[in-house]
Design a protein around this motif. Structure first.
Motif, mmCIF file in Angstrom:
data_model
loop_
_atom_site.group_PDB
_atom_site.id
_atom_site.type_symbol
_atom_site.label_atom_id
_atom_site.label_comp_id
_atom_site.label_asym_id
_atom_site.label_seq_id
_atom_site.Cartn_x
_atom_site.Cartn_y
_atom_site.Cartn_z
ATOM 1 N N GLN A 43 -2.560 -11.363 6.962
ATOM 2 C CA GLN A 43 -4.021 -11.264 7.030
ATOM 3 C C GLN A 43 -4.596 -12.243 6.005
ATOM 4 O O GLN A 43 -3.917 -12.571 5.018
ATOM 5 C CB GLN A 43 -4.459 -9.828 6.694
ATOM 6 N N LEU A 46 -4.301 -11.486 2.314
ATOM 7 C CA LEU A 46 -2.912 -11.496 1.840
ATOM 8 C C LEU A 46 -2.347 -12.913 1.793
ATOM 9 O O LEU A 46 -1.486 -13.217 0.973
ATOM 10 C CB LEU A 46 -2.040 -10.602 2.734
ATOM 11 N N LEU A 49 -3.617 -14.080 -1.473
ATOM 12 C CA LEU A 49 -2.890 -13.461 -2.594
ATOM 13 C C LEU A 49 -1.451 -13.979 -2.711
ATOM 14 O O LEU A 49 -1.001 -14.302 -3.806
ATOM 15 C CB LEU A 49 -2.855 -11.929 -2.432
ATOM 16 N N MET A 72 -7.993 -7.429 9.612
ATOM 17 C CA MET A 72 -7.651 -6.272 8.767
ATOM 18 C C MET A 72 -7.814 -4.998 9.590
ATOM 19 O O MET A 72 -8.625 -4.941 10.498
ATOM 20 C CB MET A 72 -8.634 -6.176 7.592
ATOM 21 N N GLY A 105 0.977 -4.975 5.146
ATOM 22 C CA GLY A 105 1.218 -3.533 5.208
ATOM 23 C C GLY A 105 1.757 -3.150 6.586
ATOM 24 O O GLY A 105 2.210 -4.009 7.357
ATOM 25 N N GLY A 106 1.658 -1.870 6.899
ATOM 26 C CA GLY A 106 2.191 -1.373 8.161
ATOM 27 C C GLY A 106 1.524 -1.979 9.380
ATOM 28 O O GLY A 106 2.159 -2.147 10.424
ATOM 29 N N VAL A 107 0.251 -2.311 9.260
ATOM 30 C CA VAL A 107 -0.471 -2.884 10.397
ATOM 31 C C VAL A 107 0.149 -4.227 10.784
ATOM 32 O O VAL A 107 0.513 -4.458 11.943
ATOM 33 C CB VAL A 107 -1.980 -3.032 10.060
ATOM 34 N N LEU A 133 3.215 2.153 1.424
ATOM 35 C CA LEU A 133 3.629 2.790 2.674
ATOM 36 C C LEU A 133 4.596 1.897 3.453
ATOM 37 O O LEU A 133 5.608 2.353 3.971
ATOM 38 C CB LEU A 133 2.413 3.121 3.543
ATOM 39 N N ALA A 134 4.294 0.615 3.487
ATOM 40 C CA ALA A 134 5.161 -0.296 4.229
ATOM 41 C C ALA A 134 6.505 -0.470 3.514
ATOM 42 O O ALA A 134 7.546 -0.565 4.154
ATOM 43 C CB ALA A 134 4.463 -1.641 4.416
ATOM 44 N N LYS A 143 10.756 0.433 14.069
ATOM 45 C CA LYS A 143 9.726 0.879 15.009
ATOM 46 C C LYS A 143 8.587 -0.132 14.949
ATOM 47 O O LYS A 143 8.035 -0.371 13.873
ATOM 48 C CB LYS A 143 9.181 2.257 14.605
ATOM 49 N N LYS A 152 -2.378 6.069 19.712
ATOM 50 C CA LYS A 152 -1.807 5.197 18.685
ATOM 51 C C LYS A 152 -0.319 4.956 18.949
ATOM 52 O O LYS A 152 0.378 5.876 19.379
ATOM 53 C CB LYS A 152 -1.974 5.915 17.344
ATOM 54 N N PHE A 170 3.947 -6.590 -5.849
ATOM 55 C CA PHE A 170 2.842 -6.776 -4.899
ATOM 56 C C PHE A 170 1.837 -5.628 -5.005
ATOM 57 O O PHE A 170 0.680 -5.776 -4.641
ATOM 58 C CB PHE A 170 3.369 -6.827 -3.455
HETATM 59 N N1 NAD Z 1 6.641 1.352 12.088
HETATM 60 C C1 NAD Z 1 6.716 2.462 11.407
HETATM 61 O O1 NAD Z 1 7.790 3.066 11.289
HETATM 62 C C2 NAD Z 1 5.496 2.998 10.747
HETATM 63 C C3 NAD Z 1 5.593 4.054 9.842
HETATM 64 C C4 NAD Z 1 4.445 4.487 9.201
HETATM 65 C C5 NAD Z 1 3.228 3.874 9.464
HETATM 66 N N2 NAD Z 1 3.156 2.849 10.358
HETATM 67 C C6 NAD Z 1 1.879 2.160 10.627
HETATM 68 O O2 NAD Z 1 1.454 1.536 9.427
HETATM 69 C C7 NAD Z 1 0.044 1.341 9.505
HETATM 70 C C8 NAD Z 1 -0.561 1.625 8.147
HETATM 71 O O3 NAD Z 1 -0.020 0.736 7.213
HETATM 72 P P1 NAD Z 1 -0.587 0.629 5.723
HETATM 73 O O4 NAD Z 1 -0.868 1.964 5.180
HETATM 74 O O5 NAD Z 1 0.357 -0.257 4.999
HETATM 75 O O6 NAD Z 1 -2.017 -0.043 5.909
HETATM 76 P P2 NAD Z 1 -2.513 -1.558 6.161
HETATM 77 O O7 NAD Z 1 -1.450 -2.407 6.682
HETATM 78 O O8 NAD Z 1 -3.777 -1.466 6.938
HETATM 79 O O9 NAD Z 1 -2.860 -2.043 4.678
HETATM 80 C C9 NAD Z 1 -3.932 -1.443 3.975
HETATM 81 C C10 NAD Z 1 -4.887 -2.482 3.403
HETATM 82 O O10 NAD Z 1 -4.341 -3.020 2.207
HETATM 83 C C11 NAD Z 1 -4.380 -4.451 2.249
HETATM 84 N N3 NAD Z 1 -3.227 -4.893 1.479
HETATM 85 C C12 NAD Z 1 -1.936 -4.853 1.859
HETATM 86 N N4 NAD Z 1 -1.137 -5.198 0.844
HETATM 87 C C13 NAD Z 1 -1.945 -5.501 -0.203
HETATM 88 C C14 NAD Z 1 -1.707 -5.918 -1.526
HETATM 89 N N5 NAD Z 1 -0.460 -6.059 -2.007
HETATM 90 N N6 NAD Z 1 -2.757 -6.151 -2.326
HETATM 91 C C15 NAD Z 1 -4.013 -5.973 -1.862
HETATM 92 N N7 NAD Z 1 -4.303 -5.562 -0.624
HETATM 93 C C16 NAD Z 1 -3.277 -5.318 0.193
HETATM 94 C C17 NAD Z 1 -4.339 -4.780 3.719
HETATM 95 O O11 NAD Z 1 -4.846 -6.058 3.979
HETATM 96 C C18 NAD Z 1 -5.173 -3.669 4.311
HETATM 97 O O12 NAD Z 1 -6.521 -3.950 4.240
HETATM 98 C C19 NAD Z 1 -0.449 2.227 10.622
HETATM 99 O O13 NAD Z 1 -0.836 1.429 11.711
HETATM 100 C C20 NAD Z 1 0.759 3.073 10.997
HETATM 101 O O14 NAD Z 1 0.785 3.397 12.366
HETATM 102 C C21 NAD Z 1 4.269 2.406 10.981
#
Ligand code: NAD
Ligand code: ZN
Length: 356
Positions: A43, A46, A49, A72, A105-107, A133-134, A143, A152, A170
């Motif tokens: 994104q 990122l 950064l 985002m 991140g996870g997105v 989370l990621a 997945k 979803k 990070f």
């Molecule tokens: N594949 C899987 O096994 C699995 C498991 C759990 C969740 N998910 C998915 O993960 C998604 C959620 O992921 P998330 O919680 O990481 O949210 P996200 O990816 O939306 O990230 C959250 C926000 O933080 C920002 N960001 C990311 N890293 C940063 C950093 N180091 N510094 C500053 N900003 C940063 C991003 O740009 C975003 O705006 C959901 O879509 C969910 O369905 C997938």
């Protein structure tokens, strides 16, 4: 550097974890560079950064690299953005040898992983998670997926990365609330798999400012890797990772995505599941209280005015409710999760009282 192996035969891969690992990314990726095209999917924020610096470093080492930026938020996990990524991969003249770096991140990880799994029937990709989370969850296990109006993660694949590169530094720029939400998943690993780890997390949470993220990420990844290695496709053991998720997902859907973070919702879901486990005489009162106290150390948003009835329709829709049977994850002790099919609607509704 700590390296944890996800053991999946020919599809095995390493998870490398170390604070400051960012500067070693080119060395770690070098052995897979055969002159092919590399694409960072990330994104804009990122890229500013970390991404542009990574690109510059890789170019210095003669990598042929470009990037694709996606929006985002959850909106990026859409058919439209998936299609945009596919078009851009084609415009960059990517082919079957191309390697994707999912930086975010996870997105980003879910979308980039899905794109990698489908572009020309599958190309290699690395996960470079930047949220907590990621790091502990979505980047491991393969997945991938996007959302459609009907739900979803309705479209997706199991498609393992070539490797996962984690630099806990990070997290220094990540918004505090995102960090707290990620901690919900960290607590989950202790609760379902390792009582000693749960106790450590609970102690660490007493002074959240000095929380040892690197340690916690390593332990969490080790647990997830162990579970995935035993059950890649969620036919048994992997289901235990859904602890707190049946109610958590329902809270997310009911309150509306964006109103509550996933990790926050599942933290509340775990509190309810702890109560249910106690009610089923599987967990002692003392242990249920301990779990609750630990979760309450996280500064979570307060949930107001939830009526059980409102949540039930979402719980029923949950895909874990298979053939009318709800496979609910309970605790048979701290660090010992199991599936129960004995959780009634009434019990689910009653459990919500622990949130008030
Ligand atoms: N594949 C899987 O096994 C699995 C498991 C759990 C969740 N998910 C998915 O993960 C998604 C959620 O992921 P998330 O919680 O990481 O949210 P996200 O990816 O939306 O990230 C959250 C926000 O933080 C920002 N960001 C990311 N890293 C940063 C950093 N180091 N510094 C500053 N900003 C940063 C991003 O740009 C975003 O705006 C959901 O879509 C969910 O369905 C997938
Ligand atoms: Zn989760």
């Amino acid at each position: 550097m700590k390296t944890i192996q996800v053991q999946l035969g020919q599809r095995s891969y390493p998870i490398h974890i170390k604070s400051g690992l960012f500067k070693n990314f080119p060395d770690l990726l070098m052995e897979t560079n055969h002159g092919q095209k590399w694409i960072i999917i990330s994104q804009h924020g990122l890229m500013e950064l970390f991404g542009f610096e990574l690109m510059a470093k890789l170019k210095e080492q003669s990598f042929n690299i470009d990037y694709i930026s996606v929006p985002m938020g959850e909106a990026a996990k859409s058919m439209k953005e998936f299609s945009n990524v596919m078009s851009q991969l084609t415009e960059f003249e990517c082919d079957r040898s191309t390697t994707v770096l999912a930086l975010g991140g996870g997105v980003v990880g879910d979308l980039a992983g899905f794109a990698a799994s489908t572009f020309m029937r599958g190309i290699e990709y690395f996960q470079i998670p930047t949220t907590l989370l990621a790091m502990v969850d979505s980047s491991i296990g393969g997945k991938t997926g996007i959302n459609i109006a009907q739900g979803k993660n309705m479209i997706g694949t199991f498609y393992q990365p070539k490797g996962v590169l984690i630099d806990p530094d990070f997290l220094n720029t990540l918004h505090r609330n995102e960090v707290i939400a990620g901690l919900g998943e960290v607590v989950k690993y202790g609760a379902i798999w390792d009582a000693d780890f749960l106790q450590e997390i609970s102690d660490w949470l007493d002074d959240i400012v000095s929380f040892p993220f690197e340690k916690a990420v390593k332990r969490s990844c080790k647990i997830k890797a162990e579970i995935i290695s035993l059950d890649e496709r969620e036919s048994g053991l992997r289901r235990l990772l859904n602890f707190g998720h049946t109610i958590g997902h329902a809270l997310e859907s009911y309150l509306g995505y964006g109103r509550i973070r996933h990790g926050e919702a599942i933290a509340h879901g775990m509190q309810c599941s702890g109560w249910i486990s106690e009610r089923l005489n599987l967990l002692s009162k003392e242990d249920a209280d301990y779990l609750n106290i630990t979760i309450n150390k996280l500064p979570l948003p307060k949930i107001k005015n939830i009526h059980g009835n409102n949540l039930m329709s979402f719980i029923k829709m949950d895909k874990k409710s298979e053939k009318g049977i709800l496979n609910f994850v309970v605790l048979k002790g701290l660090g010992k999760a199991a599936i129960s099919i004995d959780v009634s609607e009434k019990m689910l509704q009653q459990s919500l009282k622990v949130l008030h």
